[in-house]
Design a protein around this motif. Structure first.
Motif, PDB file in Angstrom:
ATOM      1  N   PHE A 114      40.464 -35.255 -12.751  1.00  0.00           N
ATOM      2  CA  PHE A 114      39.957 -36.085 -13.844  1.00  0.00           C
ATOM      3  C   PHE A 114      40.500 -37.605 -13.820  1.00  0.00           C
ATOM      4  O   PHE A 114      39.495 -38.339 -13.890  1.00  0.00           O
ATOM      5  CB  PHE A 114      41.010 -35.921 -15.398  1.00  0.00           C
ATOM      6  CG  PHE A 114      40.875 -36.911 -16.356  1.00  0.00           C
ATOM      7  CD1 PHE A 114      39.513 -37.137 -16.962  1.00  0.00           C
ATOM      8  CD2 PHE A 114      41.694 -37.892 -16.620  1.00  0.00           C
ATOM      9  CE1 PHE A 114      39.023 -38.072 -17.968  1.00  0.00           C
ATOM     10  CE2 PHE A 114      41.346 -39.103 -17.789  1.00  0.00           C
ATOM     11  CZ  PHE A 114      40.353 -39.041 -18.258  1.00  0.00           C
ATOM     12  N   GLY A 133      36.404 -36.716 -10.698  1.00  0.00           N
ATOM     13  CA  GLY A 133      36.916 -37.172 -12.235  1.00  0.00           C
ATOM     14  C   GLY A 133      37.191 -38.683 -12.196  1.00  0.00           C
ATOM     15  O   GLY A 133      37.288 -38.900 -13.393  1.00  0.00           O
ATOM     16  N   ASP A 145      34.781 -39.859 -14.805  1.00  0.00           N
ATOM     17  CA  ASP A 145      35.115 -39.660 -16.071  1.00  0.00           C
ATOM     18  C   ASP A 145      36.202 -40.717 -16.663  1.00  0.00           C
ATOM     19  O   ASP A 145      36.259 -40.969 -17.628  1.00  0.00           O
ATOM     20  CB  ASP A 145      35.804 -38.151 -16.386  1.00  0.00           C
ATOM     21  CG  ASP A 145      34.695 -37.097 -16.137  1.00  0.00           C
ATOM     22  OD1 ASP A 145      33.817 -37.086 -16.294  1.00  0.00           O
ATOM     23  OD2 ASP A 145      35.065 -36.225 -15.576  1.00  0.00           O
TER      24      ASP A 145
END
Length: 167
Positions: free
Chosen positions: A75, A96, A99
């Motif tokens: 993430f 990630g 994100d």
């Protein structure tokens, strides 16, 4: 990338916090490229010590790459941790990190295999303090969106909405 950053920001210092299998290779590379004086390996750090390093920093750079096995940042919580300290970040545009980092808003996403792109992003933020502060403030706001109380409220809302719609 650090020799390229140093060409534009001679006083740059790269602080490497943490341990890992690649540390000896990174130390050897720093010595071999003549940037040893601009790099400090501090090893493992307590949460308080890590926070002290983040508070002292001007930019958080971790342009992670995907591994040959397809792994990488799941993430990218480390970018939110840097954001909580209102640091602008430079991250790889893979995994990630995409994100966690909003490109051009909370930090800069770059091709992590392009040393020139990494160096330009880091040097630009070190030299443009106003932009760095703006990205850092936005990173702080984004980190607060992911704080446990915010997440708990969102989860609670979803559970209650689901329960109401099922009734």
């Amino acid at each position: 990338a650090l020799p390229l950053v140093r060409a534009r920001v001679p006083e740059v210092e790269w602080i490497v916090v943490g341990e890992g299998a690649l540390r000896p290779a990174y130390e050897a590379a720093a010595r071999g490229t003549g940037i040893g004086a601009n790099v400090r390996f501090v090893g493992s750090a307590s949460d308080a010590a890590r926070d002290g390093w983040l508070d002292a920093a001007h930019v958080f750079a971790m342009p992670s790459r995907l591994s040959v096995r397809g792994g990488g940042e799941g993430f990218g919580i480390v970018y939110l941790e840097a954001g909580a300290h209102e640091l602008p970040v430079v991250a790889g545009n893979v995994g990630g990190a995409r994100d966690a980092v909003v490109d051009g808003v909370t930090g800069v996403l770059v091709d992590p295999t392009d040393a020139v792109a990494v160096a330009d992003a880091v040097a630009d933020l070190l030299l443009d303090r106003a932009r760095a502060r703006a990205l850092g403030r936005a990173g702080g706001a984004r980190a607060r969106e992911f704080a446990w109380p915010s997440i708990a409220r969102r989860v609670e809302r979803i559970v209650l909405e689901t329960a109401r719609s099922a009734a």
